[in-house]
Scaffold this active site. Structure first.
Site, PDB file in Angstrom:
ATOM      1  N   LYS A   1      34.201  45.428  53.229  1.00 32.99           N
ATOM      2  CA  LYS A   1      34.270  46.404  52.138  1.00 32.99           C
ATOM      3  C   LYS A   1      33.434  47.618  52.559  1.00 32.99           C
ATOM      4  CE  LYS A   1      33.359  46.217  47.086  1.00 32.99           C
ATOM      5  NZ  LYS A   1      32.902  45.308  46.002  1.00 32.99           N
TER       6      LYS A   1
ATOM      7  N   SER B   1      36.179  45.105  42.231  1.00 37.06           N
ATOM      8  CA  SER B   1      36.181  46.301  43.012  1.00 37.06           C
ATOM      9  C   SER B   1      36.528  46.084  44.493  1.00 37.06           C
ATOM     10  CB  SER B   1      34.803  46.977  42.930  1.00 37.06           C
ATOM     11  OG  SER B   1      33.812  46.143  43.484  1.00 37.06           O
TER      12      SER B   1
ATOM     13  N   SER C   1      33.626  41.144  41.316  1.00 41.33           N
ATOM     14  CA  SER C   1      34.399  41.952  42.273  1.00 41.33           C
ATOM     15  C   SER C   1      34.937  41.255  43.503  1.00 41.33           C
ATOM     16  CB  SER C   1      33.568  43.145  42.720  1.00 41.33           C
ATOM     17  OG  SER C   1      33.664  44.151  41.758  1.00 41.33           O
TER      18      SER C   1
HETATM   19  N1  GLN Z   1      34.292  45.056  37.270  1.00 40.79           N
HETATM   20  C1  GLN Z   1      32.869  44.929  37.138  1.00 40.79           C
HETATM   21  C2  GLN Z   1      32.239  46.289  36.936  1.00 40.79           C
HETATM   22  O1  GLN Z   1      32.946  47.251  36.984  1.00 40.79           O
HETATM   23  C3  GLN Z   1      32.298  44.205  38.328  1.00 40.79           C
HETATM   24  C4  GLN Z   1      32.082  45.063  39.499  1.00 40.79           C
HETATM   25  C5  GLN Z   1      31.521  44.322  40.665  1.00 40.79           C
HETATM   26  O2  GLN Z   1      31.424  43.094  40.668  1.00 40.79           O
HETATM   27  N2  GLN Z   1      31.116  45.063  41.648  1.00 40.79           N
HETATM   28  O3  GLN Z   1      31.058  46.373  36.743  1.00 40.79           O
END
Ligand code: GLN
Length: 475
Positions: free
Chosen positions: A77, A152, A176
């Site tokens: 990532k 994400s 994510s």
């Molecule tokens: N979707 C969650 C957020 O927007 C988790 C994001 C993540 O785990 N990086 O905070």
């Protein structure tokens, strides 16, 4: 279905010179190029990857043992600091930022012979559930290009689903890794908080940030965890390993294992298609001998609210370092330092980062701190206690990874609350710090569904063993 054999097969073929690290890297780069339209990749680390592959092949040629991931290409990532490419975290403010050092997770994988070939797209700074918050592009779901891959770590999950590499790395602050794994039909593991070093990874919310693998099988994910896990002096929150070998998965008999179906995860917001698949998987676990019980964790209903107070609070603090002076984008027209901060940040941050900075600053500000931040911390403790209690009455907690399957690009983008609701089943494991995994189970339509399993802290090995069996019976 991945076109790659298991990671163990790849390494044994490379080590016995049946194939070469260079072949593996070239194959990976070729598949990445073929699937460019899915927009999973931000940048390639091609030159460095090919050079490393040659070095590995040369070492093997003289009889050296290169490691447990010898010649295995992978994708990180783009919030991991990796040599050979920019680290942008998919944000404009970090455009052009070349890392002066490399993340510990990447160092450890490289020490075992793995080769990073590319950096994957994400929601900028990992804020999001769809990759639509990337400042660069939206990744498309490999199963339906009109839909999101989840987020994400959407680029990382799509990359594995498209066979761009045998595995990828993601970060999981509130889901994510697991959510995109669920939307893309691959395995996503969020280890116990602290088991993998966060050093050299762009911080989102430091009290819940976790690093983990995305792969095609539980076995592959376990091997990647094995190569990264354990204490790191560069990250004071890391913990000792609790297993000699996370990848040595013993066959388990589901008879005698108590699966707790989390009642709160089957409420009214769950799509019928998800419910149907999860029910089916639970029945298969039962037929294979698993004992099924129902458990209730009432504070789960508050977990999302708690997360969306604590996470922005930590985000607002972590993002304060991007001031236009030290990293990436810097406004050149400002007449003084103050203006340079303001202009660099207002251009460099996207809407979601700004939203979180504002919410975070608000809940931490004097007069509101007690009402929001402190109360959220109290509820977090309550949630931890309830999870611990539930995990005393059963071995594994079970539920869907997400209430929905992959949604259409654009469907939720104008409604931040609708987007936040997608995380309702994943944030608890982060707030509690326990390991959780999403594995694909049989779906009744053309889009994947993920089943989530959670266990007590530091039971990652047991989680992987059970998940491997569940993968066999319910996939
Ligand atoms: N979707 C969650 C957020 O927007 C988790 C994001 C993540 O785990 N990086 O905070």
């Amino acid at each position: 279905m991945s076109i790659w054999p298991s990671i163990k097969t790849i390494t044994s073929d490379v080590a016995s010179r049946k194939s070469s690290a260079r072949d593996m890297v070239e194959k990976s780069l070729q598949i990445i190029e073929e699937h460019g339209e899915f927009k999973a990749i931000i940048s390639l680390t091609k030159e460095r990857a090919l050079k490393r592959a040659e070095e590995i092949d040369a070492r093997i040629a003289v009889g050296e043992n290169v490691g447990r991931l010898a010649g295995v290409p992978f994708i990180a990532k783009d919030n991991f600091l990796v040599f050979g490419a920019e680290t942008t975290a998919a944000s404009n403010i970090l455009r052009g930022f070349n890392a002066p050092y490399q993340s510990s997770a990447i160092e450890r994988l490289e020490a075992e012979g793995a080769i990073c070939v590319a950096k994957a797209n994400l929601d900028a700074f990992a804020h999001g559930s769809s990759t639509e918050n990337s400042d660069y592009m939206t990744t498309k779901n490999p199963h339906d290009a009109e839909r999101v891959p989840g987020g994400s770590s959407g680029g990382s999950a799509a990359a594995v689903a498209l066979s761009m590499a045998p595995f990828s790395l993601g970060t999981d602050t509130g889901g994510s890794i697991r959510l995109p794994a669920s939307f893309c039909g691959v395995v996503g593991l969020k280890p116990t908080y602290g088991l993998v070093s966060r050093s050299g990874v762009v911080a989102m919310a430091s009290s819940t940030d976790v690093i983990g693998p995305i792969a095609s099988t539980v076995e592959d994910a376990a091997l990647v965890l094995e190569c990264m896990a354990g204490k790191d002096e560069l990250d004071g929150t890391t913990i000792e390993r609790d297993s000699q070998d996370y990848s040595d998965l013993k066959p388990v008999d589901l008879t005698g294992i108590k699966f707790g179906i989390v009642k709160e995860f089957f409420g009214s917001g769950v799509d019928e298609s998800v419910r149907g698949s999860i029910d089916q998987a639970v029945n298969q676990i039962k037929s294979a001998g698993g004992e099924i019980v129902e458990v209730s964790i009432p504070s789960i209903d508050l977990a999302l609210a708690v997360y969306y107070i604590l996470c922005p609070a930590e985000v607002s603090s972590n993002l304060s370092r991007y001031d236009g002076q030290r990293y990436g984008h810097s406004d050149r027209d400002a007449v003084n330092l103050e203006e340079s901060y303001a202009k660099s940040r207002s251009v460099g941050f996207g809407n979601e980062a700004k939203r979180r900075i504002m919410i975070g600053a608000y809940v931490l500000s004097s007069g509101y701190y007690d009402a929001y931040y402190q109360r959220a911390q109290l509820v977090r403790t309550k949630l931890i206690n309830e999870f611990n209690k539930a995990l005393e009455s059963c071995d594994v907690l079970v539920g869907p990874t997400a209430p929905v399957q992959a949604f259409k690009i654009g469907e939720n983008i104008a409604d931040p609350l609708a987007m936040y609701l997608i995380d309702i089943m994943t944030v608890s494991a982060n707030l509690v710090g326990i390991p959780a995994i999403s594995i694909p189970v049989k779906s009744n339509n053309s889009l994947p569904v993920g089943l989530q399993l959670m266990v007590q802290q530091k039971q990652d090995k047991m989680l992987l063993e059970v998940a491997k069996k569940v993968e066999e019976v319910a996939a």
